[in-house]
Scaffold this active site. Structure first.
Site, mmCIF file in Angstrom:
data_model
loop_
_atom_site.group_PDB
_atom_site.id
_atom_site.type_symbol
_atom_site.label_atom_id
_atom_site.label_comp_id
_atom_site.label_asym_id
_atom_site.label_seq_id
_atom_site.Cartn_x
_atom_site.Cartn_y
_atom_site.Cartn_z
ATOM 1 N N ASP A 100 -34.233 31.301 18.409
ATOM 2 C CA ASP A 100 -34.080 30.567 19.674
ATOM 3 C C ASP A 100 -33.704 31.495 20.836
ATOM 4 O O ASP A 100 -33.140 32.570 20.606
ATOM 5 C CB ASP A 100 -33.038 29.458 19.513
ATOM 6 C CG ASP A 100 -31.667 29.940 19.050
ATOM 7 O OD1 ASP A 100 -31.601 30.668 18.039
ATOM 8 O OD2 ASP A 100 -30.658 29.596 19.691
ATOM 9 N N HIS A 140 -30.687 34.327 21.701
ATOM 10 C CA HIS A 140 -29.983 34.345 20.418
ATOM 11 C C HIS A 140 -30.768 35.182 19.408
ATOM 12 O O HIS A 140 -30.195 35.911 18.599
ATOM 13 C CB HIS A 140 -29.814 32.913 19.916
ATOM 14 C CG HIS A 140 -28.811 32.770 18.816
ATOM 15 N ND1 HIS A 140 -28.667 31.604 18.095
ATOM 16 C CD2 HIS A 140 -27.898 33.640 18.299
ATOM 17 C CE1 HIS A 140 -27.706 31.763 17.203
ATOM 18 N NE2 HIS A 140 -27.233 32.986 17.296
ATOM 19 N N HIS A 180 -29.519 29.871 24.001
ATOM 20 C CA HIS A 180 -29.904 29.220 22.758
ATOM 21 C C HIS A 180 -30.721 27.963 23.069
ATOM 22 O O HIS A 180 -30.639 27.426 24.170
ATOM 23 C CB HIS A 180 -28.668 28.742 21.985
ATOM 24 C CG HIS A 180 -27.597 29.755 21.766
ATOM 25 N ND1 HIS A 180 -27.328 30.303 20.530
ATOM 26 C CD2 HIS A 180 -26.673 30.307 22.611
ATOM 27 C CE1 HIS A 180 -26.311 31.134 20.618
ATOM 28 N NE2 HIS A 180 -25.896 31.154 21.875
ATOM 29 N N TYR A 181 -31.448 27.460 22.068
ATOM 30 C CA TYR A 181 -31.848 26.060 22.107
ATOM 31 C C TYR A 181 -31.079 25.351 21.001
ATOM 32 O O TYR A 181 -30.623 25.968 20.027
ATOM 33 C CB TYR A 181 -33.339 25.840 21.995
ATOM 34 C CG TYR A 181 -34.061 26.264 20.724
ATOM 35 C CD1 TYR A 181 -33.553 25.995 19.449
ATOM 36 C CD2 TYR A 181 -35.317 26.870 20.789
ATOM 37 C CE1 TYR A 181 -34.238 26.349 18.302
ATOM 38 C CE2 TYR A 181 -36.017 27.217 19.639
ATOM 39 C CZ TYR A 181 -35.469 26.951 18.409
ATOM 40 O OH TYR A 181 -36.149 27.290 17.263
ATOM 41 N N THR A 182 -30.935 24.023 21.140
ATOM 42 C CA THR A 182 -30.175 23.273 20.146
ATOM 43 C C THR A 182 -30.926 23.124 18.836
ATOM 44 O O THR A 182 -30.313 23.073 17.763
ATOM 45 C CB THR A 182 -29.809 21.882 20.685
ATOM 46 O OG1 THR A 182 -31.000 21.211 21.104
ATOM 47 C CG2 THR A 182 -28.846 22.001 21.867
ATOM 48 N N GLU A 190 -26.155 26.628 25.491
ATOM 49 C CA GLU A 190 -27.058 25.849 24.642
ATOM 50 C C GLU A 190 -27.945 24.977 25.536
ATOM 51 O O GLU A 190 -27.451 24.240 26.390
ATOM 52 C CB GLU A 190 -26.273 24.956 23.684
ATOM 53 C CG GLU A 190 -25.623 25.693 22.525
ATOM 54 C CD GLU A 190 -26.578 25.942 21.361
ATOM 55 O OE1 GLU A 190 -27.749 25.509 21.447
ATOM 56 O OE2 GLU A 190 -26.139 26.563 20.385
#
Length: 255
Positions: free
Chosen positions: A151, A141, A34-36, A99
């Protein structure tokens, strides 16, 4: 949970309260990145550790490469949400969630720093080695939740991870002209496209109708495997790249 022993020795523990039991005693065989998607990394981390958020992950990777473990790998972190991969609808029970601190699409898709990607590579390699996670089950994700999630985005260097021994990848076919399929079209070629997407793992019904769900799966595929153009149109480049990915898997081409 106030403290625990980290599973990855390169991480420091920062416990999140947001986790539960893995259903049916499943062990992780999927890795989800994921990215935040938030401009402030510390704010993102705080949210993942806040009981009110009802979200978490197993690992958080700062831009400088610092790795924190929020949830023990034996536990079910709440990171994937409503998701699907290769018939599995409880991806959280089957996965480890990572993340990566990055503002993402809301922040204009900033580059991932080299130190951060190096840390992500080492963490992923450790996880896939310890849990014997197959390369094709190292996912975005957006792969497990098309349309709903985008993401870690088309700027994420999946090719570099593959060069370092993480994930499934083939060099994407160049974007060019030729026949393509898009939303609203129907017929056997669309059915064949849906069959390939479904066989790889995406949540697509094989109906022969190029619907919104099919478009979302094509966009997710492009975002991960053909990032030069993410438009949901199944052009020759997209179809060829998908075919070569499938051909490299024993389940598709056992010979």
């Amino acid at each position: 949970m106030t403290s625990f022993t980290v599973d990855y020795e390169g991480a420091s523990a920062m416990p999140s309260p947001n986790h539960g039991e893995r259903v049916n005693g499943c062990g992780p065989d999927i890795l989800v990145l994921h990215y935040t998607g938030m401009p402030d990394d510390d704010q993102a981390l705080s949210w993942l550790c806040n009981e009110r958020s009802q979200v978490s992950c197993h690992y958080f990777v700062h831009q400088d490469g610092q790795v924190l473990q929020l949830v023990p790998e034996a536990r079910r972190a709440w990171h994937a949400g409503k998701s699907f991969w290769a018939g599995e609808t409880d991806v959280n029970s089957r996965s480890i969630g990572i993340e990566i601190a990055n503002a993402g699409h809301p922040g204009g898709l900033p580059a991932f720093p080299e130190a951060q990607i190096a840390a992500v590579v080492e963490l992923c390699r450790n996880c896939v080695d310890r849990w014997s996670i197959a390369p094709e089950r190292v996912l975005a994700h957006s792969d497990v939740a098309p349309i709903r999630k985008v993401d870690p985005g088309e700027n994420f260097p999946w090719d570099e991870l593959h060069r370092q021994g993480v994930g499934h990848w083939v060099e994407p076919a160049p974007v060019g002209g030729g026949r393509f399929f898009q939303r609203g079209e129907s017929g056997q070629p669309v059915e064949a496209l849906q069959s390939m997407l479904s066989l790889y793992g995406y949540d697509v019904d094989v109906t022969g109708e190029f619907c919104d769900r099919t478009k979302g799966a094509v966009e997710a595929f492009q975002r991960h495997f053909r990032p030069a153009r993410v438009d949901g149109i199944a052009d020759i480049s997209t179809i060829d790249t998908l075919h070569r990915l499938l051909s490299s898997l024993s389940k598709y081409n056992p010979g």
